[in-house]
Design a protein around this motif. Structure first.
Motif, PDB file in Angstrom:
ATOM      1  N   ALA A 254       1.571   3.314   2.850  1.00  7.90           N
ATOM      2  CA  ALA A 254       0.607   4.359   3.289  1.00  7.90           C
ATOM      3  C   ALA A 254       1.173   5.896   2.949  1.00  7.90           C
TER       4      ALA A 254
ATOM      5  N   ASN B 154       0.972  -1.116  -0.235  1.00 11.02           N
ATOM      6  CA  ASN B 154       0.112  -0.028   0.212  1.00 11.02           C
ATOM      7  C   ASN B 154       0.891   1.126   0.029  1.00 11.02           C
TER       8      ASN B 154
ATOM      9  N   PHE C 116      -0.288  10.425   5.714  1.00 13.21           N
ATOM     10  CA  PHE C 116      -0.729  11.273   4.261  1.00 13.21           C
ATOM     11  C   PHE C 116      -2.017  11.626   4.369  1.00 13.21           C
TER      12      PHE C 116
ATOM     13  N   PRO D 130       2.030   7.431  -0.564  1.00 15.18           N
ATOM     14  CA  PRO D 130       2.322   7.474  -1.832  1.00 15.18           C
ATOM     15  C   PRO D 130       2.963   8.860  -2.265  1.00 15.18           C
TER      16      PRO D 130
END
Ligand code: NAG
Ligand code: NAG
Ligand code: NAG
Ligand code: NAG
Ligand code: NAG
Ligand code: NAG
Ligand code: NAG
Ligand code: NAG
Ligand code: NAG
Length: 653
Positions: free
Chosen positions: A375, A372, A618, A377
């Motif tokens: 978490a 992912n 984020f 990006p």
């Protein structure tokens, strides 16, 4: 029960499969893309008539204002964008159209003259600081301008430079009044900042050449090779000017990130990279595995120490690893090796040093996606915020390997000879290993992500969206997402699913579903194509995308707040962070060197860095006080739509 569900699916599939994409829409898309190409050089005129470089397709610098309808107008407007002369967008547009010819059905061929203009424009982004540049594959994102003071070529987004150099023509007061009339006072402070620091800001853009543009160039060469019977002159002219594949390999090795190396030039990295990538590095450490990853910039610390003053400079003085750059590099290497573009395969296999970098980077991309993006990006795709775009870049390698291996086995069986399959066996196992890393990630994590992110629009249509316009509000201040990047995101979602779940049949050239492609995936592709087909040219949705951005998307993405263990001035003097004056920050190298284990890292996370806590989470790209520039290209949106629709047309139903 299973039979019944399957039966219902088949009925559903048949009811929506009646859609037949007329060649008419592909032709219209192609004409539309053409209308964005600069056929004749346009000079800059103050204050806001932009320089447009001949051969390039339109690409704009915009600012991610969000919220009220007025903010949306500023973000999306014709007058509030700057034409940008970068090679990245044009090379992608060309590549995507060529792929529509290779993998699609019904997409018109590119006009040879237009293709040549684009290739010559791309050719002019060679790194002129390299003595051997006439043969080199290395490319820069922006054009270089010669600086006689330093006897060096400097990269610049030339229209920003133009404004900076004629700053007296900018109607600052009118802009500020406009913002206040639109009730957008909160942005006035940014304009004031710009007014004060325009020339300083220019230095931030004087970047070195990079692996992203360079490997994109190699991938483009591979596409031209495959289409050489259709575009013979284009291929020859590219081939003649890009002979030094050996040097590209040499540089990839020299600048790769090696956390376990003892050399500071190899083992130091942007603290933001270490933050998101550390799980991978720590696992390799536990398993006693080496790590070497493709980095972004073709520059290291020692070179930075000398070149910073001459304005050939990595932002924040240190290299990083961006999964998007990594994905494009992996594709360039894969295609260069498969089609032996200018002997790339020979050099790749001869000196085996690039092979571990290629495999480690493929593994790293898969690891990041499967986890992912840890978490974050915003840190993993530090320059390229569009996740759909990144995933498509990475999926192309999987599709290419899958299709070419199938073709190789088939040709072996029927005893047909194809020039580039000579000696292919030596490459086979390396490709199988890279494919292995990507396949599971795309078939599970990515597919799950896409299924989960798809949004239903009526009974038989679905679409996707990224962040542009996501946090907009209507005139009453109520949240009303505008989906200004949904054409782009939906087209790329279709392209990712097709790359993941189909291969090109060696016999018929049509796209075939893999045997394990489920009905759910087929249905999702179909419904997304329905939506795209219906909306791509109807004018209801904007053709915006965010194919590029700066690494800073607001305060929380500055590198200084993340743990680091190397703090020194460019001249090599170590320094206590608390002793650094704000004016000296541009001359500071702040990085992670070598390996930090998780226990120690957690301790560092609990401390403040440069006086601030580490931003652990984020919160999306549309959060208060976070406005940042992004790069958007309308013809790129139409080009990826052309690819999606023409590939669908070529899919065996
Ligand atoms: C999709 O549904 C709409 C009604 O919701 C219908 O008019 C249209 O024909 C359908 N399209 C296809 C391709 O089945
Ligand atoms: C190839 O190089 C020549 C000489 O520098 C240049 O004039 C030409 O535009 C280049 N062509 C391409 C396709 O890069
Ligand atoms: C060269 O670059 C420096 C730094 O950006 C600048 O101050 C100088 O004016 C430039 N010289 C020329 C001749 O453009
Ligand atoms: C780690 O790998 C190296 C070679 O890559 C080997 O020399 C060393 O013995 C290994 N260490 C352990 C603890 O397995
Ligand atoms: C990197 O590649 C080398 C060579 O293939 C391999 O020995 C090593 O284990 C790889 N590292 C990781 C983390 O997979
Ligand atoms: C994935 O990352 C996002 C942040 O981008 C986070 O909000 C979400 O909770 C994460 N999902 C999982 C399953 O960890
Ligand atoms: C699925 O989507 C929901 C809501 O959009 C989100 O909260 C969740 O984390 C997503 N799950 C995965 C596995 O991406
Ligand atoms: C290194 O640079 C810093 C900051 O510019 C300066 O204060 C220091 O004196 C320099 N050290 C040497 C040895 O030149
Ligand atoms: C929208 O903006 C609000 C306020 O700044 C913020 O809390 C929220 O996270 C944003 N949502 C998205 C999706 O970016």
């Amino acid at each position: 029960m299973y039979i019944l569900i399957n039966f219902i699916f088949i009925i559903l599939l048949q009811s929506v499969w009646s859609l037949n994409i007329q060649c008419e829409i592909l032709k219209k898309l192609s004409d539309h893309i053409n209308s964005f190409q600069v056929l004749q050089e346009q000079p800059y005129k103050p204050a806001f008539k932009w320089h447009e470089k001949q051969g390039l397709y339109r690409s704009d610098i915009r600012v991610n204002f969000f919220g009220s309808p007025a903010a949306r107008k500023l973000r999306n407007g014709e007058l509030t964008s700057v034409f940008d002369n970068d090679m990245f967008s044009t090379a992608w547009i060309i590549t995507t159209i060529l792929e529509s010819n290779l993998y699609g059905k019904g997409a018109p061929l590119l006009d040879q003259k237009r293709l040549q203009l684009a290739l010559e424009a791309i050719g002019s982004f060679r790194d002129k600081n390299d003595k051997n540049y006439l043969k080199s594959l290395i490319r820069s994102f922006w054009p270089q301008i010669y600086n006689s003071t330093f006897d060096i070529w400097q990269q610049q987004p030339d229209n920003i430079r133009n404004v900076a150099l004629s700053v007296e023509y900018v109607p600052w007061d009118r802009i500020i009044k406009l913002l206040s009339d639109l009730k957008l006072e909160q942005y006035i402070k940014y304009v004031e900042e710009l007014r004060k620091r325009e020339v300083e800001i220019l230095d931030a853009f004087s970047i070195p050449p990079d692996f992203d543009d360079s490997y994109l160039n190699l991938g483009l060469g591979a596409a031209l090779f495959r289409l050489k019977s259709k575009y013979p002159f284009a291929y020859q002219s590219w081939k003649q000017n890009n002979t030094d594949t050996q040097n590209l390999i040499k540089l990839t090795k020299k600048y790769s990130y090696r956390p376990f190396s003892a050399d500071l030039n190899e083992n130091s990295i942007d603290p933001r990279t270490y933050f998101y990538a550390r799980g991978f590095i720590q696992q390799a450490y536990r398993e006693n595995k080496s790590v070497s990853l493709i980095s972004t910039w073709i520059q290291n610390l020692d070179e930075q120490r000398k070149l910073k003053q001459k304005c050939v400079s990595m932002p924040f003085n240190v290299n990083n690893v961006d999964v998007t750059v990594a994905a494009n590099s992996i594709y360039g290497i894969t295609s260069g090796a498969i089609f032996n573009v200018n002997d790339f395969r020979e050099y790749f296999l001869k000196n085996q040093e690039l092979v571990p970098i290629y495999l480690n980077t493929s593994f790293f991309i898969s690891w990041t996606i499967s986890n992912n993006f840890t978490a974050r990006p915003d840190l993993a795709q530090v320059y390229y915020p569009s996740t759909y775009n990144f995933l498509w870049y990475a999926s192309r390698t999987l599709f290419l390997i899958e299709s070419e291996l199938k073709k190789f086995y088939y040709f072996n069986k029927i005893g047909k000879y194809e020039e580039y399959f000579l000696d292919f066996e030596k490459l086979e196992n390396i490709l199988i290993e890279a494919k292995h890393f990507l396949q599971d990630t795309f078939e599970t994590a990515v597919t799950r992500f896409l299924v989960n992110s798809s949004i239903q629009d009526g009974r038989n249509k679905t679409f996707f969206r990224d962040f542009i316009g996501l946090n907009d509000t209507n005139i009453f201040g109520k949240q009303e997402s505008k989906n200004d990047d949904s054409l782009f995101s939906t087209a790329q979602a279709v392209n990712i699913l097709i790359a993941t779940w189909t291969y090109q049949c060696p016999k018929t050239q049509s796209l075939k579903w893999k045997p394990n492609a489920g009905n759910g995936v087929k249905f999702l592709v179909k419904k997304s194509v329905n939506w795209l087909h219906r909306n791509v040219l109807c004018g209801k949705f904007k053709p915006l995308n965010s194919f590029f951005s700066g690494s800073v998307k607001g305060f929380s993405t500055l590198p200084f707040w993340y743990p680091g263990n190397l703090v020194q001035f460019l001249n090599g003097t170590n320094v206590d962070p608390s002793k650094i004056d704000e004016r000296q920050i541009n001359d500071v190298i702040y990085a992670v060197k070598g390996f930090i284990n998780e226990k120690e890292y957690q301790n560092m996370l609990a401390q403040k860095h440069f006086g601030f806590d580490t931003p652990l989470d984020f919160h999306g790209y549309n959060t208060k006080e976070n406005i940042f520039p992004f790069w958007s290209s309308a013809p790129y949106t139409y080009a990826v739509s052309l690819l999606a629709l023409s590939q669908y047309q070529n899919l065996e139903k």
